[in-house]
Write a protein that holds these residues in place. Structure first.
Motif, PDB file in Angstrom:
ATOM      1  N   VAL A   6       0.841  -1.201   0.000  1.00  0.00           N
ATOM      2  CA  VAL A   6       0.000   0.000   0.000  1.00  0.00           C
ATOM      3  C   VAL A   6       0.876   1.251   0.000  1.00  0.00           C
ATOM      4  CG1 VAL A   6      -1.702   1.311   1.315  1.00  0.00           C
ATOM      5  CG2 VAL A   6      -1.959  -1.147   1.086  1.00  0.00           C
ATOM      6  N   LYS A   7       1.979   1.237   0.724  1.00  0.00           N
ATOM      7  CA  LYS A   7       2.886   2.394   0.767  1.00  0.00           C
ATOM      8  C   LYS A   7       3.563   2.637  -0.573  1.00  0.00           C
ATOM      9  CE  LYS A   7       3.862   2.314   5.668  1.00  0.00           C
ATOM     10  NZ  LYS A   7       4.864   2.232   6.707  1.00  0.00           N
ATOM     11  N   PRO A  11      -0.570   7.301  -5.435  1.00  0.00           N
ATOM     12  CA  PRO A  11      -1.974   7.731  -5.302  1.00  0.00           C
ATOM     13  C   PRO A  11      -2.579   8.260  -6.601  1.00  0.00           C
ATOM     14  CG  PRO A  11      -0.655   8.620  -3.518  1.00  0.00           C
ATOM     15  CD  PRO A  11       0.290   7.988  -4.478  1.00  0.00           C
ATOM     16  N   GLN A  12      -1.775   8.948  -7.407  1.00  0.00           N
ATOM     17  CA  GLN A  12      -2.280   9.486  -8.675  1.00  0.00           C
ATOM     18  C   GLN A  12      -2.646   8.355  -9.634  1.00  0.00           C
ATOM     19  OE1 GLN A  12      -3.128  12.475  -9.316  1.00  0.00           O
ATOM     20  NE2 GLN A  12      -3.455  12.380 -11.507  1.00  0.00           N
ATOM     21  N   LYS A  13      -1.793   7.358  -9.734  1.00  0.00           N
ATOM     22  CA  LYS A  13      -2.079   6.217 -10.605  1.00  0.00           C
ATOM     23  C   LYS A  13      -3.282   5.432 -10.085  1.00  0.00           C
ATOM     24  CE  LYS A  13       2.662   5.542 -12.218  1.00  0.00           C
ATOM     25  NZ  LYS A  13       3.819   4.619 -12.187  1.00  0.00           N
ATOM     26  N   PHE A  14      -3.382   5.311  -8.766  1.00  0.00           N
ATOM     27  CA  PHE A  14      -4.508   4.578  -8.188  1.00  0.00           C
ATOM     28  C   PHE A  14      -5.814   5.323  -8.423  1.00  0.00           C
ATOM     29  CE2 PHE A  14      -7.241   2.895  -4.830  1.00  0.00           C
ATOM     30  CZ  PHE A  14      -7.074   1.531  -5.056  1.00  0.00           C
ATOM     31  N   ARG A  15      -5.776   6.649  -8.352  1.00  0.00           N
ATOM     32  CA  ARG A  15      -6.970   7.456  -8.631  1.00  0.00           C
ATOM     33  C   ARG A  15      -7.434   7.223 -10.067  1.00  0.00           C
ATOM     34  NH1 ARG A  15      -8.172  12.111 -10.936  1.00  0.00           N
ATOM     35  NH2 ARG A  15      -6.020  12.692 -11.322  1.00  0.00           N
ATOM     36  N   GLY A  54      -9.529  14.571  -7.948  1.00  0.00           N
ATOM     37  CA  GLY A  54      -8.157  14.893  -7.569  1.00  0.00           C
ATOM     38  C   GLY A  54      -8.046  16.026  -6.572  1.00  0.00           C
ATOM     39  N   LYS A  55      -9.157  16.376  -5.936  1.00  0.00           N
ATOM     40  CA  LYS A  55      -9.157  17.481  -4.984  1.00  0.00           C
ATOM     41  C   LYS A  55      -8.938  17.031  -3.546  1.00  0.00           C
ATOM     42  CE  LYS A  55     -11.994  20.473  -7.807  1.00  0.00           C
ATOM     43  NZ  LYS A  55     -13.169  21.335  -7.861  1.00  0.00           N
ATOM     44  N   ARG A  56      -8.984  15.715  -3.330  1.00  0.00           N
ATOM     45  CA  ARG A  56      -8.721  15.166  -2.010  1.00  0.00           C
ATOM     46  C   ARG A  56      -7.681  14.064  -2.153  1.00  0.00           C
ATOM     47  NH1 ARG A  56     -12.835  12.453   2.424  1.00  0.00           N
ATOM     48  NH2 ARG A  56     -11.168  11.686   3.747  1.00  0.00           N
ATOM     49  N   PRO A  57      -6.660  14.091  -1.315  1.00  0.00           N
ATOM     50  CA  PRO A  57      -5.619  13.064  -1.440  1.00  0.00           C
ATOM     51  C   PRO A  57      -6.114  11.698  -0.976  1.00  0.00           C
ATOM     52  CG  PRO A  57      -5.186  14.456   0.461  1.00  0.00           C
ATOM     53  CD  PRO A  57      -6.368  15.056  -0.254  1.00  0.00           C
ATOM     54  N   LEU A  58      -5.543  10.677  -1.570  1.00  0.00           N
ATOM     55  CA  LEU A  58      -5.844   9.306  -1.172  1.00  0.00           C
ATOM     56  C   LEU A  58      -4.879   8.913  -0.053  1.00  0.00           C
ATOM     57  CD1 LEU A  58      -6.417   7.500  -4.554  1.00  0.00           C
ATOM     58  CD2 LEU A  58      -7.912   7.382  -2.585  1.00  0.00           C
ATOM     59  N   GLU A  60      -3.303   6.132   2.735  1.00  0.00           N
ATOM     60  CA  GLU A  60      -2.987   4.699   2.693  1.00  0.00           C
ATOM     61  C   GLU A  60      -4.167   3.871   3.194  1.00  0.00           C
ATOM     62  OE1 GLU A  60       0.661   3.930   4.762  1.00  0.00           O
ATOM     63  OE2 GLU A  60       1.784   5.276   3.451  1.00  0.00           O
ATOM     64  N   LYS A  61      -4.869   4.394   4.190  1.00  0.00           N
ATOM     65  CA  LYS A  61      -6.021   3.689   4.753  1.00  0.00           C
ATOM     66  C   LYS A  61      -7.130   3.534   3.703  1.00  0.00           C
ATOM     67  CE  LYS A  61      -9.164   3.904   8.706  1.00  0.00           C
ATOM     68  NZ  LYS A  61      -9.552   4.653   9.900  1.00  0.00           N
ATOM     69  N   LEU A  62      -7.397   4.604   2.952  1.00  0.00           N
ATOM     70  CA  LEU A  62      -8.416   4.540   1.903  1.00  0.00           C
ATOM     71  C   LEU A  62      -7.992   3.604   0.775  1.00  0.00           C
ATOM     72  CD1 LEU A  62      -9.710   8.211   1.509  1.00  0.00           C
ATOM     73  CD2 LEU A  62     -11.003   6.223   2.259  1.00  0.00           C
ATOM     74  N   VAL A  63      -6.729   3.692   0.373  1.00  0.00           N
ATOM     75  CA  VAL A  63      -6.234   2.819  -0.691  1.00  0.00           C
ATOM     76  C   VAL A  63      -6.392   1.364  -0.281  1.00  0.00           C
ATOM     77  CG1 VAL A  63      -4.172   2.080  -1.950  1.00  0.00           C
ATOM     78  CG2 VAL A  63      -4.652   4.518  -1.685  1.00  0.00           C
TER      79      VAL A  63
END
Length: 88
Positions: A6-7, A11-15, A54-58, A60-63
Motif C-alpha cells: 500500500v505504501k 496515489p495518482q495512478k490509483f486514482r 483529484g481534490k482530495r488526497p488518497l 494509505e487507509k483509503l487505498v
C-alpha cells in the motif's frame, strides 16, 4: 493487504485506476451511479467524488480499503506502483 504494498502505490495512478473502474462499471450498466460505486467502496459519495476529481488526497487507509472492496488483481495493482525513480 500488505502494508508495504500500500505504501508503494502511487496515489495518482490509483486514482486513475478508480476512475477507469467506475467508467467500466457505468459502461456495463447504464444506471450504475457514483453513489453505488461509493457504497461498494464503503465511502461517502461526496468523498469519492472529490477523490476522483483529484481534490482530495488518497490516504494509505483509503487505498487499502478500496483494494479490498474492489478485489483488484495483482496485475492491476502492479500498474499503480511507484517507479523507483519516483521515490525520494
Amino acid at each position: 493487504m500488505e502494508t508495504n504494498l500500500v505504501k508503494k502505490i502511487d496515489p495518482q495512478k490509483f486514482r486513475l485506476l478508480l476512475q477507469k473502474e467506475f467508467e467500466n462499471r457505468c459502461s456495463r450498466n447504464s444506471s450504475y451511479s457514483l453513489r453505488a460505486f461509493a457504497a461498494r467502496l464503503e465511502v461517502h459519495a461526496a468523498c469519492l467524488s472529490v477523490i476522483l476529481k483529484g481534490k482530495r488526497p488518497l490516504t494509505e487507509k483509503l487505498v487499502d480499503r478500496f483494494i479490498k472492496n474492489l478485489a483488484l488483481s495483482h496485475e492491476e495493482l502492479q500498474l499503480c506502483l511507484k517507479n523507483e525513480s519516483d521515490v525520494k
